[in-house]
Design a protein around this motif. Structure first.
Motif, PDB file in Angstrom:
ATOM      1  N   MET A 129       0.828  -1.209   0.000  1.00 30.58           N
ATOM      2  CA  MET A 129       0.000   0.000   0.000  1.00 30.58           C
ATOM      3  C   MET A 129       0.863   1.261   0.000  1.00 30.58           C
ATOM      4  O   MET A 129       0.535   2.264  -0.643  1.00 30.58           O
ATOM      5  CB  MET A 129      -0.948  -0.012   1.199  1.00 30.58           C
ATOM      6  CG  MET A 129      -2.009  -1.120   1.109  1.00 30.58           C
ATOM      7  SD  MET A 129      -2.870  -1.421   2.682  1.00 30.58           S
ATOM      8  CE  MET A 129      -3.785   0.105   2.880  1.00 30.58           C
ATOM      9  N   ALA A 130       1.994   1.224   0.702  1.00 29.18           N
ATOM     10  CA  ALA A 130       2.893   2.378   0.744  1.00 29.18           C
ATOM     11  C   ALA A 130       3.488   2.668  -0.627  1.00 29.18           C
ATOM     12  O   ALA A 130       3.817   3.824  -0.932  1.00 29.18           O
ATOM     13  CB  ALA A 130       4.011   2.139   1.758  1.00 29.18           C
ATOM     14  N   ALA A 131       3.610   1.639  -1.464  1.00 25.35           N
ATOM     15  CA  ALA A 131       4.196   1.829  -2.791  1.00 25.35           C
ATOM     16  C   ALA A 131       3.391   2.816  -3.629  1.00 25.35           C
ATOM     17  O   ALA A 131       3.935   3.463  -4.526  1.00 25.35           O
ATOM     18  CB  ALA A 131       4.308   0.493  -3.512  1.00 25.35           C
ATOM     19  N   ARG A 132       2.095   2.951  -3.327  1.00 28.39           N
ATOM     20  CA  ARG A 132       1.270   3.919  -4.053  1.00 28.39           C
ATOM     21  C   ARG A 132       1.657   5.353  -3.704  1.00 28.39           C
ATOM     22  O   ARG A 132       1.233   6.288  -4.384  1.00 28.39           O
ATOM     23  CB  ARG A 132      -0.217   3.702  -3.730  1.00 28.39           C
ATOM     24  CG  ARG A 132      -0.741   2.318  -4.079  1.00 28.39           C
ATOM     25  CD  ARG A 132      -2.254   2.348  -4.216  1.00 28.39           C
ATOM     26  NE  ARG A 132      -2.927   2.723  -3.000  1.00 28.39           N
ATOM     27  CZ  ARG A 132      -3.487   1.876  -2.137  1.00 28.39           C
ATOM     28  NH1 ARG A 132      -3.436   0.573  -2.373  1.00 28.39           N
ATOM     29  NH2 ARG A 132      -4.098   2.300  -1.056  1.00 28.39           N
ATOM     30  N   HIS A 133       2.433   5.522  -2.623  1.00 33.74           N
ATOM     31  CA  HIS A 133       2.820   6.853  -2.161  1.00 33.74           C
ATOM     32  C   HIS A 133       4.302   7.138  -2.409  1.00 33.74           C
ATOM     33  O   HIS A 133       4.892   7.999  -1.748  1.00 33.74           O
ATOM     34  CB  HIS A 133       2.514   6.993  -0.665  1.00 33.74           C
ATOM     35  CG  HIS A 133       1.063   6.878  -0.338  1.00 33.74           C
ATOM     36  ND1 HIS A 133       0.226   7.964  -0.293  1.00 33.74           N
ATOM     37  CD2 HIS A 133       0.296   5.790  -0.052  1.00 33.74           C
ATOM     38  CE1 HIS A 133      -1.007   7.558   0.012  1.00 33.74           C
ATOM     39  NE2 HIS A 133      -0.986   6.252   0.169  1.00 33.74           N
ATOM     40  N   ASP A 134       4.905   6.439  -3.347  1.00 30.75           N
ATOM     41  CA  ASP A 134       6.307   6.670  -3.685  1.00 30.75           C
ATOM     42  C   ASP A 134       6.521   8.161  -3.958  1.00 30.75           C
ATOM     43  O   ASP A 134       5.813   8.770  -4.766  1.00 30.75           O
ATOM     44  CB  ASP A 134       6.664   5.858  -4.930  1.00 30.75           C
ATOM     45  CG  ASP A 134       8.146   5.927  -5.285  1.00 30.75           C
ATOM     46  OD1 ASP A 134       8.852   6.809  -4.754  1.00 30.75           O
ATOM     47  OD2 ASP A 134       8.586   5.105  -6.099  1.00 30.75           O
ATOM     48  N   HIS A 135       7.496   8.758  -3.288  1.00 33.24           N
ATOM     49  CA  HIS A 135       7.673  10.213  -3.411  1.00 33.24           C
ATOM     50  C   HIS A 135       8.084  10.616  -4.825  1.00 33.24           C
ATOM     51  O   HIS A 135       7.904  11.777  -5.206  1.00 33.24           O
ATOM     52  CB  HIS A 135       8.667  10.723  -2.371  1.00 33.24           C
ATOM     53  CG  HIS A 135      10.112  10.468  -2.696  1.00 33.24           C
ATOM     54  ND1 HIS A 135      11.026  11.472  -2.815  1.00 33.24           N
ATOM     55  CD2 HIS A 135      10.788   9.320  -2.926  1.00 33.24           C
ATOM     56  CE1 HIS A 135      12.205  10.962  -3.103  1.00 33.24           C
ATOM     57  NE2 HIS A 135      12.090   9.668  -3.167  1.00 33.24           N
ATOM     58  N   GLU A 136       8.585   9.697  -5.621  1.00 30.68           N
ATOM     59  CA  GLU A 136       8.895  10.033  -7.013  1.00 30.68           C
ATOM     60  C   GLU A 136       7.614  10.367  -7.775  1.00 30.68           C
ATOM     61  O   GLU A 136       7.613  11.237  -8.658  1.00 30.68           O
ATOM     62  CB  GLU A 136       9.634   8.874  -7.685  1.00 30.68           C
ATOM     63  CG  GLU A 136      11.003   8.568  -7.095  1.00 30.68           C
ATOM     64  CD  GLU A 136      12.015   9.687  -7.330  1.00 30.68           C
ATOM     65  OE1 GLU A 136      11.788  10.517  -8.243  1.00 30.68           O
ATOM     66  OE2 GLU A 136      13.029   9.738  -6.603  1.00 30.68           O
ATOM     67  N   ARG A 137       6.521   9.697  -7.447  1.00 27.68           N
ATOM     68  CA  ARG A 137       5.240  10.020  -8.078  1.00 27.68           C
ATOM     69  C   ARG A 137       4.763  11.399  -7.649  1.00 27.68           C
ATOM     70  O   ARG A 137       4.207  12.161  -8.461  1.00 27.68           O
ATOM     71  CB  ARG A 137       4.195   8.958  -7.724  1.00 27.68           C
ATOM     72  CG  ARG A 137       4.501   7.571  -8.265  1.00 27.68           C
ATOM     73  CD  ARG A 137       3.476   6.549  -7.840  1.00 27.68           C
ATOM     74  NE  ARG A 137       2.136   6.861  -8.336  1.00 27.68           N
ATOM     75  CZ  ARG A 137       1.070   6.101  -8.098  1.00 27.68           C
ATOM     76  NH1 ARG A 137       1.183   4.994  -7.374  1.00 27.68           N
ATOM     77  NH2 ARG A 137      -0.108   6.435  -8.583  1.00 27.68           N
ATOM     78  N   SER A 138       4.977  11.741  -6.380  1.00 28.27           N
ATOM     79  CA  SER A 138       4.594  13.079  -5.909  1.00 28.27           C
ATOM     80  C   SER A 138       5.419  14.153  -6.607  1.00 28.27           C
ATOM     81  O   SER A 138       4.897  15.202  -7.001  1.00 28.27           O
ATOM     82  CB  SER A 138       4.772  13.172  -4.389  1.00 28.27           C
ATOM     83  OG  SER A 138       3.921  12.251  -3.717  1.00 28.27           O
ATOM     84  N   LEU A 139       6.716  13.884  -6.794  1.00 27.75           N
ATOM     85  CA  LEU A 139       7.560  14.833  -7.514  1.00 27.75           C
ATOM     86  C   LEU A 139       7.080  15.007  -8.948  1.00 27.75           C
ATOM     87  O   LEU A 139       7.051  16.131  -9.478  1.00 27.75           O
ATOM     88  CB  LEU A 139       9.014  14.353  -7.498  1.00 27.75           C
ATOM     89  CG  LEU A 139       9.771  14.479  -6.174  1.00 27.75           C
ATOM     90  CD1 LEU A 139      11.129  13.790  -6.280  1.00 27.75           C
ATOM     91  CD2 LEU A 139       9.955  15.933  -5.780  1.00 27.75           C
TER      92      LEU A 139
END
Length: 420
Positions: free
Chosen positions: A391-401
């Motif tokens: 579930m945490a993988a959906r929040h990878d900070h690279e996606r946020s960047l």
């Protein structure tokens, strides 16, 4: 309004665009809290700024000086413009930037940097000054909200009877400060809906704060938990942990009271962090008869923080004013089941029976029931921990960047088409 709320709080994957975008963005970020401050908003802002710089963008951060005198420094590829500051007097770790001279400094900075976008992380002192400067220079303004009045009541010593009217005034001020922002984000759909419920009549996009999955990960084939606990100076016992500020709004009293109510022999609570409530929590542990099973690690250096999660069996969080909770994301990325208060945005991270449980806020009995169930079952811990990591993988900070890059480029493009 219902249609607006639905559209504003829905998380949608960004669609590819063919519009011309600046290959190298110039971004000016303003914040009232930045490392060495220890809190979720500070860590998010630093990770955003340094992540953008690592991608080749020119990034400047305006924030308060950690020790008083103003200065400029390049840290991890980011140019930090530290404004003169003073102690806030209300919290040992909070410093306030001093406004005298700051508007002129920001005007000169914007003229020199010529940012494609200004991104404020709050609407207090630094944020408010930078909002005004962006408007004066017609620079597109992006805003991210990490604010709830409940997070300030304890620091400002607001009596219980006055908290509702003070909260209304605080939200009115928020609406006024950010009404001209071109794009507004907040970490979760619940946090976005909160702004709409408080009368903010603009679309709000949910963009996760993100988590560094390479830094926070399960122990794997590395050091076993017993060795990790030895490094932290804690006994090798069934362990539930909390990482964060030891302040009133975190409701850590629930965690301490849950210790003696757990049915697993020797279960202990490990608390990593500092805050105004530490003394009161130590006294509560004595009163509860569990002082030997509540371990205060104090401040844990940033580089050692992943060890705390890997040394634990379960992560527990009792706060009721979490707009996302970076610590919970770190725990999930580290492969931990989570028991969390069923409040605000925490249900976005915890699915009942899948990667943990949600408990009734203020009920240490309910909390202890779920902690006991997980601590007593290695199979459940393993299964739930794997689910947390997935579930945490959906929040990878690279996606946020990725998303913030697109937001900056989009607002810059719209500004250029308007002749801004």
């Amino acid at each position: 309004m219902a249609a607006l709320a639905s559209a504003a709080t829905r998380e949608q994957p960004p669609e590819p665009r063919s519009d011309p975008r600046p290959e190298r963005l110039r971004v000016l970020i303003g914040t009232d809290t930045y490392p060495p401050d220890v809190n979720g908003a500070a860590y998010f802002t630093a990770r955003l700024a340094r992540g953008l710089a690592a991608r080749g963008h020119e990034v400047h951060v305006v924030c308060q000086s950690p020790d008083g005198p103003p200065h400029t420094a390049r840290v991890d590829g980011v140019v930090e413009h530290r404004l003169r500051s003073m102690s806030s007097l209300v919290h040992e770790t909070v410093r306030l930037a001093l406004p005298p001279g700051a508007p002129g400094h920001l005007d000169r900075l914007i003229r020199r940097v010529r940012p494609h976008a200004v991104h404020v992380q709050n609407h207090f002192l630094v944020g408010r000054l930078l909002i005004s400067a962006a408007r004066r220079h017609r620079v597109p303004l992006v805003a991210t909200n990490h604010f709830m009045p409940e997070n300030l009541f304890n620091y400002l010593f607001v009596p219980e009877a006055l908290r509702r009217p003070v909260g209304r005034v605080a939200w009115r001020d928020f609406r006024r400060a950010l009404q001209g922002a071109e794009h507004v984000t907040t970490p979760t759909p619940t946090a976005a809906q909160l702004l709409l419920d408080q009368g903010f009549a603009r679309p709000v996009e949910a963009v996760s704060c993100g988590i560094d999955l390479r830094r926070f990960h399960p122990p794997g084939d590395g050091a076993p938990r017993a060795d990790l606990r030895e490094r932290l100076g804690i006994p090798d016992r069934p362990t539930f942990a909390f990482v964060g500020r030891l302040d009133e709004e975190k409701r850590i009293v629930d965690l301490v009271r849950a210790v003696r109510r757990t049915t697993v022999d020797g279960a202990q609570l490990v608390l990593a962090g500092t805050g105004a409530q530490r003394g009161a929590l130590e006294r509560l542990a004595e009163e509860e008869g569990v002082a030997d099973r509540v371990r205060f690690l104090g401040f844990v250096p940033h580089g050692d923080l992943p060890l705390v999660y890997r040394a634990a069996d379960v992560f527990a969080i009792a706060g009721i004013a979490e707009l996302q909770s970076i610590a919970t994301l770190e725990a999930m990325a580290s492969g931990l089941p989570v028991v969390a208060a069923e409040a605000m945005a925490l249900p976005h991270l915890v699915e009942q029976g899948r990667n943990g449980y949600l408990y009734e806020p203020g009920s240490p009995d309910d909390l202890a029931k779920y902690l006991s169930a997980i601590l007593a079952s290695p199979e459940e811990r393993s299964r739930m921990g794997a689910e947390s990591r997935a579930m945490a993988a959906r929040h990878d900070h690279e996606r946020s960047l990725d998303r913030f890059e697109r937001i900056y480029a989009d607002v810059a493009l719209r500004s250029s088409l308007r002749g801004g």
